[in-house]
Design a protein around this motif. Sequence first.
Motif, short mmCIF file in Angstrom:
data_model
loop_
_atom_site.label_atom_id
_atom_site.label_comp_id
_atom_site.label_asym_id
_atom_site.label_seq_id
_atom_site.Cartn_x
_atom_site.Cartn_y
_atom_site.Cartn_z
N MET A 252 37.97 48.59 58.83
CA MET A 252 37.72 47.51 57.90
C MET A 252 37.51 46.21 58.66
N SER A 253 36.56 45.45 58.21
CA SER A 253 36.34 44.16 58.85
C SER A 253 37.16 43.11 58.11
N VAL A 254 37.85 42.30 58.88
CA VAL A 254 38.72 41.28 58.31
C VAL A 254 38.02 39.93 58.44
N THR A 255 37.68 39.36 57.31
CA THR A 255 37.02 38.06 57.33
C THR A 255 38.07 36.95 57.28
N LYS A 256 37.62 35.73 57.58
CA LYS A 256 38.53 34.58 57.54
C LYS A 256 39.07 34.38 56.13
N LYS B 44 39.60 36.66 53.81
CA LYS B 44 40.63 37.66 53.52
C LYS B 44 41.94 37.32 54.21
N MET B 45 41.85 36.85 55.46
CA MET B 45 43.08 36.50 56.19
C MET B 45 43.75 35.29 55.55
N GLN B 46 42.98 34.31 55.09
CA GLN B 46 43.57 33.16 54.42
C GLN B 46 44.26 33.58 53.13
N GLY C 271 48.24 33.29 52.49
CA GLY C 271 48.71 32.55 51.31
C GLY C 271 49.65 33.38 50.46
N GLU C 272 49.29 34.64 50.24
CA GLU C 272 50.15 35.52 49.44
C GLU C 272 51.48 35.78 50.14
N ILE C 273 51.44 35.97 51.45
CA ILE C 273 52.68 36.22 52.19
C ILE C 273 53.57 34.98 52.16
N ALA C 274 52.98 33.80 52.34
CA ALA C 274 53.77 32.57 52.28
C ALA C 274 54.41 32.41 50.89
N PHE C 275 53.64 32.71 49.84
CA PHE C 275 54.16 32.62 48.48
C PHE C 275 55.32 33.59 48.28
N MET C 276 55.16 34.83 48.74
CA MET C 276 56.21 35.84 48.56
C MET C 276 57.47 35.50 49.34
N LYS D 6 45.09 47.68 49.36
CA LYS D 6 44.04 48.02 48.39
C LYS D 6 43.54 46.79 47.65
N GLU D 7 44.44 45.88 47.36
CA GLU D 7 44.08 44.68 46.61
C GLU D 7 43.21 43.72 47.44
N ILE D 8 43.60 43.49 48.70
CA ILE D 8 42.91 42.50 49.52
C ILE D 8 41.76 43.11 50.32
N GLY D 9 41.92 44.37 50.72
CA GLY D 9 40.88 45.00 51.52
C GLY D 9 41.13 44.90 53.01
N ILE D 10 42.40 44.80 53.39
CA ILE D 10 42.81 44.74 54.80
C ILE D 10 43.75 45.91 55.04
N SER D 11 43.73 46.48 56.23
CA SER D 11 44.59 47.63 56.51
C SER D 11 46.06 47.25 56.38
N ARG D 12 46.89 48.22 56.01
CA ARG D 12 48.31 47.94 55.81
C ARG D 12 49.00 47.57 57.12
N GLN D 13 48.48 48.08 58.26
CA GLN D 13 49.05 47.72 59.55
C GLN D 13 48.84 46.23 59.85
#
Length: 125
Positions: free
Chosen positions: A1-5, A7-9, A13-18, A34-41
Motif C-alpha cells: 500500500m502506498s502511504v500518502t501525506k 493518509k498519514m496526517q 490526527g486520529e491517534i492524537a484524538f484517541m 481498513k478505514e484509512i487504507g494504511i497497513s496495520r503495522q
Amino acid sequence: MSVTKAKMQKLRGEIAFMKENYPGLKPNFSAMSKEIGISRQTIAKVWKDPTSPSKPRQKRKSKFDPYYQEIREKFEIQSTTIKAVFQYMKARYPEVFTSYDSFKSYVRANKLTEVREEYLKSHVR
C-alpha cells in the motif's frame, strides 16, 4: 500500500484524538487499517511514536542521467519531438537507449518538454 501525506496526517490526527480522549485504550489496528487504507503495522508503529518522521525517499538514478545535458540541449532545438530525440540518442548510444517508453517517462519526469516550450515562447516568429 502506498502511504500518502494526507493518509498519514489523518492517521496522526486520529491517534492524537484517541490518546487524548481515551487514554489507556488501544485501538483495533486492523479496523483502522481498513478505514484509512494504511497497513496495520504502520498504524501500530505510529501509535507507539506518533511524532517520528517518515523516512525521506531517495531519488532513484536513471540510466539516462549521464546524458541529461545532451538530451536537454536537443530539446532546446526548435520543434524537436521526444521520438526524434530518442532516435538520435539511440543512434549514438544503442546500448543505453533501448526502450522508447522508459525514455519518454524520463523526459516527462524531468520536465524536459517544458524546456522546449520555454524556448519556443522566447523565440516568437
